[in-house]
Design a protein around this motif. Structure first.
Motif, PDB file in Angstrom:
ATOM      1  N   ALA A  38      14.784 -42.052  29.654  1.00 47.33           N
ATOM      2  CA  ALA A  38      16.230 -42.047  29.891  1.00 47.33           C
ATOM      3  C   ALA A  38      16.598 -41.083  31.020  1.00 47.33           C
ATOM      4  O   ALA A  38      17.482 -41.377  31.841  1.00 47.33           O
ATOM      5  CB  ALA A  38      16.979 -41.686  28.616  1.00 47.33           C
TER       6      ALA A  38
ATOM      7  N   ASP B  27      16.136 -48.114  27.394  1.00 41.97           N
ATOM      8  CA  ASP B  27      15.905 -46.670  27.443  1.00 41.97           C
ATOM      9  C   ASP B  27      17.114 -45.905  26.903  1.00 41.97           C
ATOM     10  O   ASP B  27      16.966 -44.962  26.122  1.00 41.97           O
ATOM     11  CB  ASP B  27      15.599 -46.212  28.869  1.00 41.97           C
ATOM     12  CG  ASP B  27      14.215 -46.618  29.342  1.00 41.97           C
ATOM     13  OD1 ASP B  27      13.380 -47.035  28.507  1.00 41.97           O
ATOM     14  OD2 ASP B  27      13.967 -46.530  30.568  1.00 41.97           O
TER      15      ASP B  27
ATOM     16  N   ALA C 105      13.124 -38.547  17.166  1.00 42.73           N
ATOM     17  CA  ALA C 105      13.231 -39.053  18.534  1.00 42.73           C
ATOM     18  C   ALA C 105      11.948 -38.703  19.283  1.00 42.73           C
ATOM     19  O   ALA C 105      11.343 -37.657  19.052  1.00 42.73           O
ATOM     20  CB  ALA C 105      14.435 -38.437  19.223  1.00 42.73           C
TER      21      ALA C 105
ATOM     22  N   LYS D  87      17.704 -46.471  23.020  1.00 44.58           N
ATOM     23  CA  LYS D  87      16.794 -45.692  22.171  1.00 44.58           C
ATOM     24  C   LYS D  87      17.174 -44.220  22.099  1.00 44.58           C
ATOM     25  O   LYS D  87      16.826 -43.540  21.137  1.00 44.58           O
ATOM     26  CB  LYS D  87      15.356 -45.840  22.655  1.00 44.58           C
ATOM     27  CG  LYS D  87      14.798 -47.241  22.383  1.00 44.58           C
ATOM     28  CD  LYS D  87      13.341 -47.363  22.709  1.00 44.58           C
ATOM     29  CE  LYS D  87      12.442 -46.558  21.851  1.00 44.58           C
ATOM     30  NZ  LYS D  87      12.165 -47.034  20.525  1.00 44.58           N
ATOM     31  N   THR D  88      17.891 -43.705  23.096  1.00 42.09           N
ATOM     32  CA  THR D  88      18.207 -42.278  23.105  1.00 42.09           C
ATOM     33  C   THR D  88      19.677 -41.968  22.828  1.00 42.09           C
ATOM     34  O   THR D  88      19.987 -40.841  22.454  1.00 42.09           O
ATOM     35  CB  THR D  88      17.822 -41.645  24.459  1.00 42.09           C
ATOM     36  OG1 THR D  88      18.515 -42.324  25.510  1.00 42.09           O
ATOM     37  CG2 THR D  88      16.322 -41.734  24.691  1.00 42.09           C
ATOM     38  N   LYS D  89      20.565 -42.916  23.005  1.00 41.93           N
ATOM     39  CA  LYS D  89      21.998 -42.632  22.867  1.00 41.93           C
ATOM     40  C   LYS D  89      22.665 -43.297  21.664  1.00 41.93           C
ATOM     41  O   LYS D  89      23.641 -42.779  21.132  1.00 41.93           O
ATOM     42  CB  LYS D  89      22.747 -43.068  24.139  1.00 41.93           C
ATOM     43  CG  LYS D  89      22.223 -42.470  25.419  1.00 41.93           C
ATOM     44  CD  LYS D  89      22.393 -40.986  25.478  1.00 41.93           C
ATOM     45  CE  LYS D  89      21.932 -40.449  26.832  1.00 41.93           C
ATOM     46  NZ  LYS D  89      21.532 -39.070  26.785  1.00 41.93           N
TER      47      LYS D  89
ATOM     48  N   ASP E 297      10.744 -41.287  25.067  1.00 46.52           N
ATOM     49  CA  ASP E 297      12.015 -42.012  25.217  1.00 46.52           C
ATOM     50  C   ASP E 297      13.034 -41.168  25.977  1.00 46.52           C
ATOM     51  O   ASP E 297      13.768 -41.671  26.830  1.00 46.52           O
ATOM     52  CB  ASP E 297      12.573 -42.412  23.853  1.00 46.52           C
ATOM     53  CG  ASP E 297      11.742 -43.479  23.162  1.00 46.52           C
ATOM     54  OD1 ASP E 297      11.060 -44.255  23.856  1.00 46.52           O
ATOM     55  OD2 ASP E 297      11.780 -43.529  21.916  1.00 46.52           O
ATOM     56  N   GLU E 298      13.074 -39.870  25.657  1.00 45.49           N
ATOM     57  CA  GLU E 298      13.993 -38.964  26.362  1.00 45.49           C
ATOM     58  C   GLU E 298      13.631 -38.884  27.843  1.00 45.49           C
ATOM     59  O   GLU E 298      14.520 -38.897  28.703  1.00 45.49           O
ATOM     60  CB  GLU E 298      13.959 -37.570  25.730  1.00 45.49           C
ATOM     61  CG  GLU E 298      14.536 -37.502  24.333  1.00 45.49           C
ATOM     62  CD  GLU E 298      16.022 -37.787  24.258  1.00 45.49           C
ATOM     63  OE1 GLU E 298      16.748 -37.584  25.267  1.00 45.49           O
ATOM     64  OE2 GLU E 298      16.491 -38.197  23.176  1.00 45.49           O
TER      65      GLU E 298
END
Length: 152
Positions: free
Chosen positions: A147, A116, A139, A119-121, A143-144
């Motif tokens: 996270a 998670d 994005a 994929k976002t950071k 996914d956000e």
């Protein structure tokens, strides 16, 4: 914290070999792996291949930070993150995450947390090719949201 194995590479990886390395410590009762691969659709559109780009140096640093956060949250032993870059065909492996712990709940949670946050950071960019040409993938809200779940 035991050392993390973090690699960003163009070459494919061998899941059995990575598992064997993770499973070699008999103090671990749980080994959890996640493998992401190139699928043939995204948002209902056909995909023929995927190109991943990244920010060298920064990408590895972010993956190390994410790994340190996982170690701080759960009693983990080993963590492996392998992420491929370059152009990949349908069905090819993109990412491997492996986590070991004495107990399964920590290993499962940490593995999910790692993907998670990756994929976002982590600074990766996806270029999808399909029958309508190529486009950069934005994005995903999902996914956000995944996270954010870990922030509470």
């Amino acid at each position: 914290m035991k050392a993390a194995n973090i690699r960003v590479q163009t070459a494919d990886f061998n899941v059995a070999e990575e598992y064997a390395l993770l499973a070699s410590d008999n103090s671990d009762g749980a080994v959890v792996n996640f493998v992401g691969k190139v699928r043939d659709f995204n948002d209902g559109n056909p995909v023929t291949d995927l190109t991943l780009e990244h920010y060298p140096g920064m990408t590895e640093a972010v993956l190390q930070q994410i790994t340190e956060q996982a170690h701080a949250r759960w009693p983990l032993n080993y963590v492996t993150i392998i992420h491929r870059v370059g152009t990949m065909a349908l069905g090819e492996q993109i990412v491997f995450i492996g986590v070991t712990s004495a107990h399964r709940k920590a290993a499962f949670a940490a593995c999910e947390f790692l993907i998670d946050f990756l994929k976002t950071k982590a600074p990766f960019w996806k270029l999808e090719a399909g029958d309508k040409g190529s486009h950069w993938v934005d994005a995903r809200d999902s996914d956000e949201q995944a996270a954010k779940m870990w922030q509470s």
